[in-house]
Write an enzyme that holds these catalytic residues in place. Structure first.
Site: not given
Length: 521
Positions: A63, A66, A195, A407
């Site tokens: 993604h 990231h 996260e 995150h």
């Protein structure tokens, strides 16, 4: 001894994940993402804050939040060290980066890397298998674990000396239709960096979410409307394709389901290639039925937004920040019979986030244009991130000495921090971007010198005599005819003296002598 964590991205926010961790002098960058809600310098991590050379870069998945800044970082900062990622991540990352670059340039924007930069960046990648221990150098060791979330996503374990940690990246603790749940060994850890996208959310069952989604879509197309599903081309799209394709078959529906051609079509090929990374159900039924061979879901080009009659369209970007999804939204949003369903998380600053925040009648796309929104907006947590319960379950399983949250949204992160401290008694930090957190380690790894007297004691004979057993069983020790077993352990006992970072093993007689000398007037 401590672990120092410099947060360059995803600190009290979702976007541009990037944490530089220093363990016993070894410096690791975990993820190198961009922020999809910004179009200026805030899009990238502030790499200038890094105060020394990196030993390696680790990318958890493909993604853009990231990996999106990686080609820029390797080019602008001349990074030539190793980059570690899994096989699917390396295969799919260039597709994501190229697609983003095309969309950005198509909107008249400028990107800070080119196709050649992406290619050069990928040449530095070292591939990692799940549970494969990689010796980066003689001191640094890393290992990847299955994270769920998207194809190829991994949590990474890192160890230097006695200090060890896990960086989760994005993960999912519950299986879905195409991926399994995260899996990791029970490890002795000083730190877990997790996260926390859904830090305070406990989602209902997957089946309840699926029923709600199918009902909303069915009602819209039955009423003659169009359904727009803004989604990432990789991950959530395949999950929803499987769901809708099965539902269309069971209900014998003839309304077309489209997905934007190109990236998603290529992604489906890779999902077939990396079947071993999918859920157990898909692997078990692969011989009879390939779940990624869709019967009712077909590719289309941009002309689909002008189609007549009801339809369902999956289009990127997933947060309505650009691409075909934004074009279709502009065209379809003014009509009440249409539906926009947001299946996942949208970061602050995107149109998707504005829609998810509440009922909006007017959306400003930019300073020069606006959209009157009369269509229905439906938000559903089809996210591949774990929820609050999943985060707590993972932390309870690993039981680290310290936790750091990244995150996530600031208020929710601090509530989760308090929960971790109260329920598990584990210290927890929630740093902002640009902050450095120093994590103390309970263990101390030092080399000990030995005295001559101790070494000599270890070389002296230490014979022990005992009766040994025979083939008929144990022999009584009083039997004079039983054979003798002679052993020599050559084990010496020492006293370990510690003076700050220095250590010395001494024979106990030496210590007694030194003490007696010090006691004399």
């Amino acid at each position: 001894m401590s672990i120092n964590c410099l947060v360059l991205g995803a600190g009290q926010e979702v976007g541009k994940s990037c944490v530089v961790v220093t363990i016993n002098g070894k410096r690791i960058m975990f993820d190198c993402g961009m922020h999809m809600g910004h179009h200026d310098d805030k899009r990238y991590p502030d790499f200038a804050l890094i105060d020394g050379p990196l030993d390696c870069v680790i990318i958890t998945h493909f993604h853009l939040d990231h990996i999106g800044a990686l080609p820029y970082f390797t080019k602008e900062y001349s990074y030539n060290g190793p980059i570690y990622m899994t096989y699917p991540t390396k295969a799919l990352a260039p597709l994501m980066l190229e697609d983003f670059m095309k969309v950005t340039v198509g909107r008249g924007g400028e990107e800070k890397f080119t196709t050649d930069d992406i290619s050069e960046c990928m040449k530095k990648v070292t591939l990692v298998d799940l549970k494969q221990t990689i010796q980066v150098d003689k001191d640094l060791q890393i290992r990847a674990y299955y994270a769920g979330h998207v194809l190829g996503a991994a949590m990474f374990y890192a160890k230097v000396g006695d200090a060890s940690m896990v960086y989760t990246g994005d993960y999912n603790m519950t299986p879905d239709r195409h991926l399994g749940a995260a899996q990791i060994d029970r490890l002795e850890l000083d730190l877990v960096i997790s996260e926390s996208t859904y830090a305070t959310t406990v989602r209902d069952s997957r089946y309840a979410r699926e029923r709600e989604f199918l009902q909303a879509v069915h009602e819209c197309v039955e009423g003659g409307g169009k359904v727009l599903v803004p989604t990432f081309a990789l991950g959530r799209a395949q999950e929803l394709f499987i769901l809708l394709d099965d539902y269309w078959e069971r209900m014998n529906l003839k309304v077309p389901i489209y997905f934007s051609s190109g990236l998603t079509k290529q992604a489906n090929i890779y999902y077939k290639t990396f079947m071993s990374w999918t859920s157990q159900k898909i692997k078990d039924t692969y011989a009879m039925h390939n779940a990624f061979n869709f019967k009712h879901v077909v590719s289309s080009d941009r002309s689909v937004i002008n189609t007549v009659g009801p339809c369902v369209l999956f289009a990127t970007s997933g947060m309505l920040s650009g691409g075909l999804s934004l074009e279709a939204f502009k065209k379809w949003a003014p009509f009440e019979e249409n539906l926009v369903t947001l299946p996942g998380y949208c970061v602050a600053g995107t149109i998707g986030h504005k829609l998810a925040a509440g009922k909006r009648t007017r959306i400003y796309v930019d300073s020069d244009s606006q959209i009157d929104v009369r269509c229905n907006i439906h938000q559903l947590a089809f996210s591949a991130h774990t929820d609050s319960k999943g985060i707590m379950d993972l932390l309870k399983f690993l039981s680290p000495k310290h936790v750091m949250l990244v995150h996530g949204e600031r208020p929710s992160m601090f509530r989760l921090k308090d929960k971790i401290k109260s329920e598990m008694g584990i210290e927890c930090d929630v740093p902002a971007n640009g902050e450095t957190v120093k994590i103390p380690c309970a263990t101390l790894h030092v080399k000990a010198r030995t005295s001559d007297a101790f070494v000599k004691s270890c070389q002296s004979s230490n014979f022990r005599l005992s009766r040994c057993s025979t083939s008929s069983g144990l022999v009584a020790s009083t039997d004079p005819c039983s054979p003798l077993l002679v052993s020599d352990d050559r084990v010496g006992e020492a006293v370990l003296l510690l003076d700050q970072s220095k250590a010395k093993a001494m024979h106990q007689d030496e210590l007694q002598f030194l003490m007696s000398v010090e006691e004399k007037p």
